[in-house]
Each structure stands twice: as C-alpha cells, then as structure tokens.
Design a protein around this motif. Structure first.
Motif, PDB file in Angstrom:
ATOM      1  N   GLY A   9     -47.530 -31.274 -12.784  1.00 48.40           N
ATOM      2  CA  GLY A   9     -46.520 -31.440 -11.746  1.00 48.40           C
ATOM      3  C   GLY A   9     -45.970 -30.129 -11.234  1.00 48.40           C
ATOM      4  N   LYS A  10     -46.181 -29.049 -12.001  1.00 48.77           N
ATOM      5  CA  LYS A  10     -45.713 -27.723 -11.609  1.00 48.77           C
ATOM      6  C   LYS A  10     -46.681 -26.687 -12.150  1.00 48.77           C
ATOM      7  N   GLY A  11     -46.582 -25.481 -11.636  1.00 47.86           N
ATOM      8  CA  GLY A  11     -47.433 -24.412 -12.115  1.00 47.86           C
ATOM      9  C   GLY A  11     -46.935 -23.843 -13.435  1.00 47.86           C
ATOM     10  N   GLY A  12     -47.840 -23.202 -14.174  1.00 53.44           N
ATOM     11  CA  GLY A  12     -47.463 -22.518 -15.387  1.00 53.44           C
ATOM     12  C   GLY A  12     -47.342 -23.376 -16.623  1.00 53.44           C
ATOM     13  N   THR A  13     -47.857 -24.586 -16.595  1.00 56.93           N
ATOM     14  CA  THR A  13     -47.733 -25.475 -17.752  1.00 56.93           C
ATOM     15  C   THR A  13     -48.860 -25.291 -18.770  1.00 56.93           C
ATOM     16  N   GLY A  14     -49.913 -24.590 -18.387  1.00 53.90           N
ATOM     17  CA  GLY A  14     -51.069 -24.442 -19.261  1.00 53.90           C
ATOM     18  C   GLY A  14     -52.255 -25.283 -18.838  1.00 53.90           C
ATOM     19  N   LYS A  15     -52.255 -25.701 -17.594  1.00 57.41           N
ATOM     20  CA  LYS A  15     -53.322 -26.561 -17.067  1.00 57.41           C
ATOM     21  C   LYS A  15     -54.685 -25.876 -17.146  1.00 57.41           C
ATOM     22  N   THR A  16     -54.768 -24.627 -16.727  1.00 59.35           N
ATOM     23  CA  THR A  16     -56.052 -23.926 -16.739  1.00 59.35           C
ATOM     24  C   THR A  16     -56.484 -23.589 -18.155  1.00 59.35           C
ATOM     25  N   THR A  17     -55.526 -23.374 -19.061  1.00 56.48           N
ATOM     26  CA  THR A  17     -55.874 -23.171 -20.471  1.00 56.48           C
ATOM     27  C   THR A  17     -56.602 -24.395 -21.009  1.00 56.48           C
ATOM     28  N   LEU A  18     -56.092 -25.575 -20.673  1.00 56.13           N
ATOM     29  CA  LEU A  18     -56.742 -26.816 -21.106  1.00 56.13           C
ATOM     30  C   LEU A  18     -58.072 -27.016 -20.387  1.00 56.13           C
ATOM     31  N   THR A 194     -47.894 -31.152 -19.169  1.00 49.71           N
ATOM     32  CA  THR A 194     -46.487 -30.845 -18.941  1.00 49.71           C
ATOM     33  C   THR A 194     -45.990 -29.889 -20.013  1.00 49.71           C
ATOM     34  N   GLU A 195     -44.769 -29.395 -19.850  1.00 47.61           N
ATOM     35  CA  GLU A 195     -44.155 -28.476 -20.802  1.00 47.61           C
ATOM     36  C   GLU A 195     -42.739 -28.943 -21.105  1.00 47.61           C
ATOM     37  N   PRO A 196     -42.189 -28.578 -22.271  1.00 51.10           N
ATOM     38  CA  PRO A 196     -40.858 -29.066 -22.662  1.00 51.10           C
ATOM     39  C   PRO A 196     -39.708 -28.285 -22.037  1.00 51.10           C
ATOM     40  N   THR A 197     -39.583 -28.415 -20.718  1.00 51.55           N
ATOM     41  CA  THR A 197     -38.453 -27.839 -19.992  1.00 51.55           C
ATOM     42  C   THR A 197     -37.891 -28.907 -19.075  1.00 51.55           C
ATOM     43  N   SER A 198     -36.685 -28.690 -18.595  1.00 49.17           N
ATOM     44  CA  SER A 198     -36.077 -29.668 -17.685  1.00 49.17           C
ATOM     45  C   SER A 198     -36.896 -29.828 -16.418  1.00 49.17           C
ATOM     46  N   SER A 199     -37.375 -28.704 -15.861  1.00 49.19           N
ATOM     47  CA  SER A 199     -38.209 -28.784 -14.657  1.00 49.19           C
ATOM     48  C   SER A 199     -39.555 -29.424 -14.976  1.00 49.19           C
ATOM     49  N   GLY A 200     -40.060 -29.179 -16.202  1.00 49.48           N
ATOM     50  CA  GLY A 200     -41.320 -29.794 -16.593  1.00 49.48           C
ATOM     51  C   GLY A 200     -41.221 -31.309 -16.641  1.00 49.48           C
ATOM     52  N   HIS A 202     -38.947 -33.163 -15.042  1.00 51.74           N
ATOM     53  CA  HIS A 202     -38.701 -33.630 -13.665  1.00 51.74           C
ATOM     54  C   HIS A 202     -40.002 -33.737 -12.881  1.00 51.74           C
ATOM     55  N   ASP A 203     -40.834 -32.684 -12.958  1.00 56.49           N
ATOM     56  CA  ASP A 203     -42.070 -32.681 -12.188  1.00 56.49           C
ATOM     57  C   ASP A 203     -43.136 -33.570 -12.811  1.00 56.49           C
ATOM     58  N   LEU A 204     -43.029 -33.816 -14.116  1.00 50.28           N
ATOM     59  CA  LEU A 204     -43.931 -34.778 -14.749  1.00 50.28           C
ATOM     60  C   LEU A 204     -43.744 -36.157 -14.132  1.00 50.28           C
ATOM     61  N   LYS A 205     -42.485 -36.555 -13.938  1.00 47.39           N
ATOM     62  CA  LYS A 205     -42.209 -37.865 -13.354  1.00 47.39           C
ATOM     63  C   LYS A 205     -42.790 -37.977 -11.940  1.00 47.39           C
ATOM     64  N   ARG A 206     -42.733 -36.891 -11.190  1.00 49.13           N
ATOM     65  CA  ARG A 206     -43.257 -36.921  -9.817  1.00 49.13           C
ATOM     66  C   ARG A 206     -44.778 -37.042  -9.801  1.00 49.13           C
ATOM     67  N   ILE A 207     -45.465 -36.294 -10.672  1.00 47.84           N
ATOM     68  CA  ILE A 207     -46.922 -36.366 -10.658  1.00 47.84           C
ATOM     69  C   ILE A 207     -47.401 -37.700 -11.229  1.00 47.84           C
ATOM     70  N   VAL A 208     -46.640 -38.288 -12.147  1.00 51.09           N
ATOM     71  CA  VAL A 208     -46.989 -39.626 -12.651  1.00 51.09           C
ATOM     72  C   VAL A 208     -46.946 -40.631 -11.509  1.00 51.09           C
ATOM     73  N   LYS A 233     -38.924 -34.350 -27.094  1.00 55.98           N
ATOM     74  CA  LYS A 233     -38.561 -35.714 -27.473  1.00 55.98           C
ATOM     75  C   LYS A 233     -38.183 -36.535 -26.251  1.00 55.98           C
ATOM     76  N   GLN A 234     -37.508 -35.902 -25.283  1.00 57.74           N
ATOM     77  CA  GLN A 234     -37.167 -36.607 -24.039  1.00 57.74           C
ATOM     78  C   GLN A 234     -38.440 -37.020 -23.295  1.00 57.74           C
ATOM     79  N   ILE A 235     -39.437 -36.126 -23.282  1.00 56.31           N
ATOM     80  CA  ILE A 235     -40.702 -36.449 -22.620  1.00 56.31           C
ATOM     81  C   ILE A 235     -41.396 -37.608 -23.334  1.00 56.31           C
ATOM     82  N   GLU A 236     -41.402 -37.571 -24.654  1.00 55.76           N
ATOM     83  CA  GLU A 236     -42.009 -38.655 -25.425  1.00 55.76           C
ATOM     84  C   GLU A 236     -41.301 -39.981 -25.172  1.00 55.76           C
ATOM     85  N   ASN A 237     -39.972 -39.934 -25.122  1.00 57.23           N
ATOM     86  CA  ASN A 237     -39.209 -41.165 -24.876  1.00 57.23           C
ATOM     87  C   ASN A 237     -39.491 -41.718 -23.484  1.00 57.23           C
ATOM     88  N   TYR A 238     -39.598 -40.804 -22.501  1.00 64.04           N
ATOM     89  CA  TYR A 238     -39.915 -41.238 -21.132  1.00 64.04           C
ATOM     90  C   TYR A 238     -41.285 -41.908 -21.089  1.00 64.04           C
TER      91      TYR A 238
END
Length: 290
Positions: A9-18, A194-200, A202-208, A233-238
């Motif tokens: 959902g955002k840049g810098g999450t490690g997408k290209t690493t994966l 995704t990454e464990p940040t508030s913006s991560g 937020h943008d996870l929800k948008r790309i979903v 944990k918030q991401i897991e709960n979501y």
C-alpha cells in the motif's frame, strides 16, 4: 501459466526484498518489475540486456515556429506554466507539459499541435537459463506509468509462453494508483506486504480494498514485525476481523542491508532470520498456486 503479484500500500515496506527472494527461489520463472517509476529488481540479479523497446505514452505540445506570431496567448492559458518565452521565442517545456490541449485550442494561428512523446523504455534481460526479467524505466515527470506497466506485463507473458515458463512473478508498483492496479489485474494470487507503522496499517487497508475490487485472492505479509509489536498486533487483529489470511511475519534482520549493498536476495544468506521466514512464506504461497 500462473501470475503471482507482490504489492504494497506504500513504498518502503520491503516489497522488492520479498520479490527478489521469491525470484531466487523460483525456477524456472519470468520476473516482471512493474515498479516502473523506481525499477530496481534487475539490480538484484544483474541480468544481461537482450532487447530494448521504446514506450510512447502521453502527448506533448509542439510549437511550429514558422506559424507562431508571438502573441503569447498560449503562455497565458497554460495552467502548468509549461510555455517559456526566451530569445523572442515561445517554447514548450516537455517536463512541465501535461498535454491538456488548452494551448492548441487557444492558438489563433494553429501553430501548436499535440504529438505522442517518448515516455520511457522497457527491457528484456536474461539472468540465466531458468530465469528472465522484464523491467522498465519511465522518464522523469511522465504520468503514463500504468500503460508502461501493461507493456512490461505483456512482454513478460509473451516471453513466458515462448520459453515454456509456468510462473510470471510481478514486483508490483506501490500504492493504489494506476500502476498498482495495472500490476494486479488478472493475476492468480496477490501478496500484500505491510510494515508495523500507523501509515503501514492505513495503507494496508486501502490496498486490501483495491485488491478486493479486482476480485483477486490474496494474503498479507508483515515485514519487520518485531520492531513495533503493538502495531503488528493491530494489523493481525484487523486481518482476523476482516477474514484476511496472514501468510507470515518477517523479523527485522540486519543482514537485509548487507544483501541490498551486495545486490543479492536475502534468502541466499544461510544465517538470515528474515530469509528463513521468507522461505516458509514461499512454501505456503506455492501450495496456494497449485
């Protein structure tokens, strides 16, 4: 033929690493780097360039100096300040021009026209006998990245069919805009990083929402999950509340920086804890593609 896309959902999450890790683990495979604004997947594999193609996307205004009477109307109507007046000549700055056609309509001498412009290039490179990659480079200031992504994917599919490759791995564009949607349409499975940040989060929800709009099957990977356990944990709960599968969690690993500097996928480092987690995620995704 299966198409597997890795997006975020955002840049810098490690997408290209994966993506580079999956590319190293898959064989045979055709890789497609669809992050055309900042393509770097080929750097991790050092493919040998075999073919190069020009990409013509948007249009730019061109002033015919023989017809121009220097009235200056074009400069007044241009909302993007793309027309300059120097040395008694009106000229269009191609980096600022949006091809909106306003100056063409306004010019009383019909001295301005829109012409298709070279917006970038895309390439086909060979890594080894089992791996190939299609990548691209969008020119600075161009906004036709979605179209260039489509060209990259078409060429990757063509090469996969010619070479008898069963999987096309797509390193998708970040975000939810045109290049991102062009990266995920008609794929068999989508991995969202995704990454464990508030913006991560937020943008996870948008790309979903975006992936669901295109009715693609998908799962989520949390990268560097241990840097912020509360947000993880918030991401897991979501994901749990929204019936989204978590494919795995990748721990923070200092070896990732070394792998980037040495331009080698992290899964090639035996002592990497991130590499071990990615291998487990890889096995799970391969089962889904079957």
């Amino acid at each position: 033929m299966k198409q597997l896309a890795i997006v975020s959902g955002k840049g810098g999450t490690g997408k290209t690493t994966l993506s580079s890790s999956f590319g190293a683990l898959l064989s045979p495979v055709v890789l497609a780097d669809c992050d055309v604004d900042a393509a770097n997947l080929n750097l991790m594999f050092n493919g040998k360039l075999e073919e190069k193609y020009d990409y013509y996307g948007g249009k730019k205004a061109i002033i015919d100096q023989d017809k121009c009477d220097k009235c200056g109307i074009c400069k007044k109507v241009c909302r993007f300040e793309a027309i300059n007046f120097e040395n008694n000549i009106y000229e269009v700055d191609p980096y600022a021009c949006e091809g909106c056609n306003a100056c063409v309509i306004a010019c009383p001498q019909n001295a301005i026209s829109l012409e298709t412009a070279l917006s970038g290039e895309y390439y086909y490179s060979v890594i080894d006998e089992q791996k190939e990659i299609v990548h691209a480079n969008l020119n600075p200031g161009e906004e036709t990245s979605g179209g260039l992504v489509a060209e990259v994917r078409k060429l990757a599919l063509k090469k996969a069919e010619e070479k008898g490759k069963d999987i096309v791995l797509i390193d998708g564009a970040p975000g939810i805009g045109c290049p991102a949607t062009s990266s995920i349409t008609a794929t068999n499975y989508v991995i969202i990083v995704t990454e464990p940040t508030s913006s991560g989060l937020h943008d996870l929800k948008r790309i979903v929402e975006t992936v669901r709009h295109f009715r693609r099957e998908f799962g989520v990977v949390i990268n560097k999950y241990d840097l912020n356990p509360d947000v993880s944990k918030q991401i897991e709960n979501y994901c749990l509340s929204d019936n989204i599968e978590i494919l795995g969690k990748i721990p923070f690993d200092e070896l990732v920086e070394k792998s980037n500097l040495e331009m080698k996928p992290i899964v090639l480092y035996e002592n990497s804890i991130a590499g071990k987690a990615i291998k487990e995620i890889f096995e799970k995704v391969m089962e889904k593609l079957k």
